[in-house]
Design a protein around this motif. Structure first.
Motif, mmCIF file in Angstrom:
data_model
loop_
_atom_site.group_PDB
_atom_site.id
_atom_site.type_symbol
_atom_site.label_atom_id
_atom_site.label_comp_id
_atom_site.label_asym_id
_atom_site.label_seq_id
_atom_site.Cartn_x
_atom_site.Cartn_y
_atom_site.Cartn_z
ATOM 1 N N THR A 73 0.506 -13.636 6.841
ATOM 2 C CA THR A 73 1.193 -12.775 6.400
ATOM 3 C C THR A 73 0.789 -13.343 5.160
ATOM 4 N N ARG A 74 1.317 -12.885 3.753
ATOM 5 C CA ARG A 74 0.324 -13.285 1.962
ATOM 6 C C ARG A 74 -0.286 -13.954 1.385
ATOM 7 N N PRO A 106 -4.525 -9.733 2.376
ATOM 8 C CA PRO A 106 -4.403 -8.702 1.955
ATOM 9 C C PRO A 106 -4.933 -7.415 1.761
ATOM 10 N N SER A 133 -2.968 -4.536 -0.062
ATOM 11 C CA SER A 133 -2.269 -5.593 -0.484
ATOM 12 C C SER A 133 -0.889 -4.976 -1.035
ATOM 13 N N GLU A 134 -0.287 -3.978 -0.263
ATOM 14 C CA GLU A 134 1.353 -3.261 -0.446
ATOM 15 C C GLU A 134 1.305 -3.332 0.897
ATOM 16 N N LEU A 181 2.929 -7.568 5.796
ATOM 17 C CA LEU A 181 2.686 -7.970 4.897
ATOM 18 C C LEU A 181 4.108 -9.338 4.674
ATOM 19 N N THR A 200 6.101 -13.180 3.058
ATOM 20 C CA THR A 200 5.618 -14.135 2.597
ATOM 21 C C THR A 200 5.505 -15.312 3.144
#
Length: 384
Positions: free
Chosen positions: A308-309, A314, A319-320, A324, A326
């Protein structure tokens, strides 16, 4: 021998010898002792069990400055005065160059004792790593304002803050305020022996959850997402849940109610690399994290990781990253799990390159950066 070559005398102060802080300190002890430095530990004597005792026995020969264990309560209490005095008298006799506090109580001990030594005309570097700690407090509550206000006050007695990720630094600034002393981010890392693939078991499963069995870590979302993934793919899958915790029975009932009991096995806690052999993919469905070792350990073992983010994850995966999901959203987690099962190039496309990952997240890199900071701050130690 020049000051830059002289072995440093380093003492780590923390409260509870369990979990990530203890792992972090053990790794630093091993790396810095191997580099020829003198190292010691000050921690609580009332927490930990047989497992922690075995870990202490393993590193005891490395602790040339000793293992100091005294009662240290989690919350502020009158007994803290006695603990502080005993700690001061013992540490004073060891003449350390560096006092590194980990967690809220460890940070108080390291900075107050270090400051007392300075009053007595002995300079020692005072470092503090929050590791979450007081950052879990809510500023809207009186207890949170008091604890976070104490953090702000102690900055004036801190030579450097050390954060395990940018997320922790941002959380500190959001709750405590703009940093007024030196600060540095040094990522957690794992030992060189932990890098490399794990030989899979003959009956390895599709997915592995490993961690505490409590809602904060998201086991309920893992079970929900597993069922959704099966329905989306249209065939039975398999999973293993490894760990212990207060909600274990509730998760077992949840699996039974959804007809998943035969396809999800629940096993007691075991070493991470042993657990990695049980499944193809590792899922970290946490609702909240700081910088979880399990993600670093899984990637070091070259396991595909779905997470999960949250927190510093991340910063590990990117980060992208398509890995990942929610936090708290089982449908989004299942979407990633379906991709893993249906896209044969997912691992190569999404996971960090092993060599680049190791260059950042190895214990030797972590310890080297920490030692450079100790050298810079500790190089000014000695009698005033």
């Amino acid at each position: 021998m020049t000051p830059a070559e002289r072995p440093l005398r380093i003492i780590h102060c923390f409260r509870s010898p369990v979990g990530g802080i203890f792992r972090h300190v053990r790794d630093l002890v091993e790396e810095h002792r191997a580099a020829g430095h003198e190292v010691g530990i000050l921690c609580d004597s009332s927490t930990g069990g047989a497992h922690e005792e075995r870990l202490f026995e393993a590193i005891r020969p490395l602790l040339s400055l000793g293992l100091i264990r005294i009662p240290i309560r989690r919350s502020v209490a009158p007994s803290d005065i006695s603990a502080l005095y005993k700690s001061y008298m013992h540490i004073k006799s060891l003449q350390p160059d560096v006092l590194h506090g980990h967690g809220a109580k460890g940070g108080v001990l390291a900075r107050l004792i270090g400051s007392a030594l300075r009053v007595n005309r002995y300079r020692v570097a005072r470092l503090y790593s929050p590791h979450g700690g007081s950052l879990h407090y809510d500023r809207s509550k009186l207890s949170g304002r008091l604890v976070l206000g104490l953090e702000r006050f102690q900055e004036r007695f801190t030579d450097s803050l050390v954060f395990v990720c940018e997320f922790e630094r941002r959380a500190y600034e959001a709750k405590v305020g703009p940093i007024s002393t030196r600060a540095q981010v040094i990522y957690n890392g794992v030992r060189d022996s932990e890098f490399g693939p794990v030989t899979p078991a003959e009956d390895y499963a599709d997915f592995l959850y490993i961690g505490m069995l409590r809602d904060l870590k998201g086991p309920d979302k893992f079970i929900d997402a597993f069922g959704r993934t099966e329905r989306a793919i249209g065939r039975p899958l398999s999973a293993v849940m490894v760990g212990d915790g207060p909600d274990r029975d509730r998760y077992f009932r949840m699996m039974a109610e959804r007809g998943l009991g035969r396809r999800i096995r629940m096993l007691e806690a075991m070493p991470a690399r042993q657990a990695f052999a049980l499944a193809r993919n590792v899922v970290v469905p946490s609702r909240a994290e700081a910088m979880p070792y399990i993600v670093i350990e899984a990637l070091a073992a070259q396991k595909p990781v779905i997470a999960t983010r949250v927190g510093g994850i991340p910063e590990i995966l990117g980060s992208e990253s398509a890995a990942l999901a929610t936090p708290g959203d089982a449908a989004d987690l299942a979407h990633v799990m379906v991709d893993v099962m249906t896209n044969p190039t997912w691992r190569d496309d999404v996971m960090p390159a092993p060599d680049a990952f190791k260059a950042v997240f190895s214990a030797s890199t972590m310890a080297g950066q920490m030692l450079a900071l100790y050298r810079e701050l500790g190089g000014r130690t000695g009698n005033l």
